[in-house]
Design an enzyme around this catalytic site. Structure first.
Site, mmCIF file in Angstrom:
data_model
loop_
_atom_site.group_PDB
_atom_site.id
_atom_site.type_symbol
_atom_site.label_atom_id
_atom_site.label_comp_id
_atom_site.label_asym_id
_atom_site.label_seq_id
_atom_site.Cartn_x
_atom_site.Cartn_y
_atom_site.Cartn_z
ATOM 1 N N HIS A 1 22.908 45.964 27.019
ATOM 2 C CA HIS A 1 22.580 45.076 25.969
ATOM 3 C C HIS A 1 21.505 44.057 26.674
ATOM 4 O O HIS A 1 21.385 43.322 27.855
ATOM 5 C CB HIS A 1 23.748 43.959 25.821
ATOM 6 C CG HIS A 1 24.730 45.081 24.877
ATOM 7 N ND1 HIS A 1 26.119 44.630 24.429
ATOM 8 C CD2 HIS A 1 24.952 46.289 24.691
ATOM 9 C CE1 HIS A 1 26.767 45.407 23.933
ATOM 10 N NE2 HIS A 1 26.027 46.486 23.953
ATOM 11 N N LYS B 1 33.372 36.266 33.012
ATOM 12 C CA LYS B 1 32.861 35.881 34.558
ATOM 13 C C LYS B 1 34.026 36.466 35.589
ATOM 14 O O LYS B 1 33.551 36.765 36.839
ATOM 15 C CB LYS B 1 32.969 34.484 34.888
ATOM 16 C CG LYS B 1 31.545 33.753 34.032
ATOM 17 C CD LYS B 1 30.547 34.529 34.441
ATOM 18 C CE LYS B 1 29.234 33.787 33.495
ATOM 19 N NZ LYS B 1 28.166 34.800 33.694
HETATM 20 P P1 FAS Z 1 43.233 41.843 39.974
HETATM 21 O O1 FAS Z 1 44.236 41.195 39.361
HETATM 22 O O2 FAS Z 1 42.083 42.774 39.087
HETATM 23 O O3 FAS Z 1 43.609 42.893 40.927
HETATM 24 C C1 FAS Z 1 44.635 42.709 41.873
HETATM 25 C C2 FAS Z 1 45.247 43.860 42.323
HETATM 26 O O4 FAS Z 1 46.422 43.438 43.433
HETATM 27 C C3 FAS Z 1 45.977 44.458 41.156
HETATM 28 O O5 FAS Z 1 45.707 45.863 41.183
HETATM 29 C C4 FAS Z 1 47.500 44.209 41.506
HETATM 30 O O6 FAS Z 1 48.391 45.218 40.988
HETATM 31 C C5 FAS Z 1 47.620 44.135 43.152
HETATM 32 N N1 FAS Z 1 48.541 43.362 43.557
HETATM 33 C C6 FAS Z 1 48.989 42.116 43.247
HETATM 34 N N2 FAS Z 1 50.162 41.628 43.829
HETATM 35 C C7 FAS Z 1 50.228 42.506 44.715
HETATM 36 C C8 FAS Z 1 50.981 42.563 45.888
HETATM 37 N N3 FAS Z 1 51.952 41.597 46.093
HETATM 38 N N4 FAS Z 1 50.957 43.604 46.823
HETATM 39 C C9 FAS Z 1 50.011 44.565 46.564
HETATM 40 N N5 FAS Z 1 48.975 44.672 45.545
HETATM 41 C C10 FAS Z 1 49.155 43.612 44.709
HETATM 42 N N6 FAS Z 1 37.626 39.032 32.925
HETATM 43 C C11 FAS Z 1 36.550 39.101 32.079
HETATM 44 O O7 FAS Z 1 35.676 38.817 32.855
HETATM 45 N N7 FAS Z 1 36.246 39.487 30.831
HETATM 46 C C12 FAS Z 1 37.668 39.586 30.066
HETATM 47 O O8 FAS Z 1 37.789 39.930 29.154
HETATM 48 C C13 FAS Z 1 38.916 39.605 30.774
HETATM 49 N N8 FAS Z 1 40.041 40.022 30.163
HETATM 50 C C14 FAS Z 1 41.107 39.758 30.889
HETATM 51 C C15 FAS Z 1 42.448 40.334 30.165
HETATM 52 C C16 FAS Z 1 43.633 40.258 30.930
HETATM 53 C C17 FAS Z 1 44.917 40.430 30.276
HETATM 54 C C18 FAS Z 1 43.612 39.829 32.432
HETATM 55 C C19 FAS Z 1 44.966 39.814 33.278
HETATM 56 C C20 FAS Z 1 42.408 39.605 32.925
HETATM 57 C C21 FAS Z 1 41.136 39.403 32.286
HETATM 58 N N9 FAS Z 1 40.013 39.070 33.014
HETATM 59 C C22 FAS Z 1 38.766 39.354 32.227
HETATM 60 C C23 FAS Z 1 40.256 38.585 34.333
HETATM 61 C C24 FAS Z 1 39.921 39.911 35.176
HETATM 62 O O9 FAS Z 1 38.961 40.937 34.809
HETATM 63 C C25 FAS Z 1 39.875 39.639 36.598
HETATM 64 O O10 FAS Z 1 38.809 38.333 36.765
HETATM 65 C C26 FAS Z 1 39.593 40.453 37.557
HETATM 66 O O11 FAS Z 1 40.750 41.726 37.362
HETATM 67 C C27 FAS Z 1 39.772 40.000 39.115
HETATM 68 O O12 FAS Z 1 39.670 41.153 39.889
HETATM 69 P P2 FAS Z 1 40.701 41.025 41.272
HETATM 70 O O13 FAS Z 1 40.489 39.454 41.882
HETATM 71 O O14 FAS Z 1 40.273 42.211 42.020
HETATM 72 O O15 FAS Z 1 42.071 40.945 40.577
#
Ligand code: FAS
Ligand code: PHB
Length: 389
Positions: A72, A294
């Site tokens: 986009h 973000k």
């Molecule tokens: P993540 O939360 O993606 O990844 C963490 C990982 O660690 C997960 O796979 C989890 O299962 C694992 N984990 C957790 N505890 C653990 C443990 N004790 N042992 C082992 N593994 C463990 N951002 C946007 O920019 N736009 C959006 O529209 C948007 N929508 C979202 C909607 C929802 C419902 C949520 C929850 C978040 C949203 N976000 C959005 C934010 C999202 O995209 C995050 O910023 C992004 O996933 C961050 O990535 P990580 O830091 O890798 O964390």
């Protein structure tokens, strides 16, 4: 078990960190408490900043995104019954890519496994130890057995509800927190979005966002009260609000709802993002309202900085980038926090606001869509500020 970098969490942060380290010849192991199927199907972010999509392509994990993603050049702001286009390409020479986070996860998992990377899924009882020493450890359960990994560094990439951040003594940390008096109802619908690029809509009934995952898969959000429950939002009510909040600027086709849920709005930053040999990245250290898109992009930026710091240490023994990791990341994190807050306060109806605030919001929307300077500032933040080495 022994590795150079042990990573907790297989989200965008953990997977990208492991991939970047491998390109530098540095070993890592990822521990993930969910199944591969679960993390590859979780509907979350959908927007990738220009520098981040370039990084995915440059590091060999962007080929499917280039094929299937949607590039986009700008976004629309809808207010006062009209659509106003902000052209990023003209303003800052950059754009954004729409490509679901779960697709990025699939691409990174596939590449790590193809490269012989170790990702242990469905681990349990993960705990981190000896963070202050030169040989930190992670203990965990996997396939019914107790394990211990000895490593040089731990990547705390386990998201906002993980175990890494709570493992740091509270006395060593400062948390900055802000809640918002509203949340989002989000749906994924088998229907075309009302425009081929995103529409952010300011309306008397509340904010709405019209984005997508493909030309036939709409990702739509409406503002709702902070304590609202998805049970209060039958499909008919969601469509009614989505139609109304477009303000007559575009027709909206309905379709089968594939998923719906509540996305909470919250700002949180932890300082510092490191403790001894534990380095937090992504949502484990900060979260922001999704209005500025973000979350995933900040996670990728943190691990790019962390990979460069770890690589310099192994190449030269120099720890200066490691010592500066938090300061380097936080300088950009706080600018993204500001932008996410700014986009949120600009578009949402705040129950604590009055008629003056509504007029002020409309004036700011008019300013951003009629001033080159204001639009350029919005465009450079939205498409992604540079990531400091
Ligand atoms: P993540 O939360 O993606 O990844 C963490 C990982 O660690 C997960 O796979 C989890 O299962 C694992 N984990 C957790 N505890 C653990 C443990 N004790 N042992 C082992 N593994 C463990 N951002 C946007 O920019 N736009 C959006 O529209 C948007 N929508 C979202 C909607 C929802 C419902 C949520 C929850 C978040 C949203 N976000 C959005 C934010 C999202 O995209 C995050 O910023 C992004 O996933 C961050 O990535 P990580 O830091 O890798 O964390
Ligand atoms: C999304 O595509 O899910 C998305 C895009 C932009 C936002 C928020 C969410 O600001």
């Amino acid at each position: 078990m022994r590795t150079q970098v042990a990573i907790v969490g297989a989200g965008p942060a953990g997977l990208m960190l492991s991939h970047l380290l491998r390109l530098e010849g540095i070993d890592s192991i990822i521990l993930e408490n969910r199944s591969r199927e679960y993390i590859e199907s979780r509907i979350r972010a959908g927007l990738i900043e220009q520098w981040a999509s370039d990084l995915l392509v440059e590091t060999g994990v962007g080929e499917r995104m280039q094929r299937e993603g949607m590039f986009h050049n700008g976004v629309y702001f809808a207010f006062a019954g009209a659509l106003h286009y902000i052209n990023f390409r003209e303003l800052v020479g950059k754009g954004i890519t729409i490509y679901g986070q779960q697709e990025v996860i699939k691409d990174l998992v596939a590449r790590r496994l193809a490269d012989g990377g170790q990702i242990l899924f469905e681990v349990a009882d993960v705990s981190v130890h000896d963070l202050g020493g030169k040989a930190p450890k992670i203990r965990f359960q996997h396939a019914g057995k107790q394990h211990e990994i000895v490593c040089d560094f731990i990547g705390g990439c386990d998201g906002f509800h993980g175990i890494c951040r709570p493992s740091i003594p509270a006395s060593a940390l400062t948390a900055y927190d802000r809640e918002y008096p509203f949340n989002w109802v989000g749906i994924l619908s088998e229907s075309p979005p009302p425009e081929h690029e995103l529409i952010y809509s300011y309306h008397d009934r509340g904010f709405a966002l019209y984005t997508m995952r493909s030309p036939t898969l709409a990702r739509l959000y409406v503002q709702c009260p902070p304590d609202d429950d998805i049970e209060n939002w039958p499909d008919t009510r969601i469509w009614q609000e989505l139609h109304a909040r477009l303000g007559g600027t575009r027709p909206l086709a309905e379709g089968t709802m594939l998923q719906k849920g509540i996305t909470t709005m919250r700002s949180f930053v932890l300082e510092p993002m490191q403790y001894g040999r534990l380095f937090l990245a992504g949502d484990s250290a900060h979260i922001q309202p999704p209005t500025g898109a973000k979350g995933m992009n900040l996670a990728l930026a943190d691990v790019l900085v962390l990979c460069r710091a770890i690589t310099k240490y192994y190449r030269s023994g120099n720890t200066d980038l490691l010592e500066r990791y938090s300061a380097t990341c936080l300088r950009r994190v706080w600018k993204a926090q500001r932008f996410s807050w700014w986009m949120t306060q600009l578009f949402h109806l705040d129950p604590n606001h009055n008629a003056f605030d509504r007029r002020r919001q409309l004036a700011e929307l008019d300013y951003v869509t009629s001033s080159q300077a204001a639009a350029r500032s919005m465009a450079e933040n939205y498409t992604g500020l540079p990531v400091e080495a």
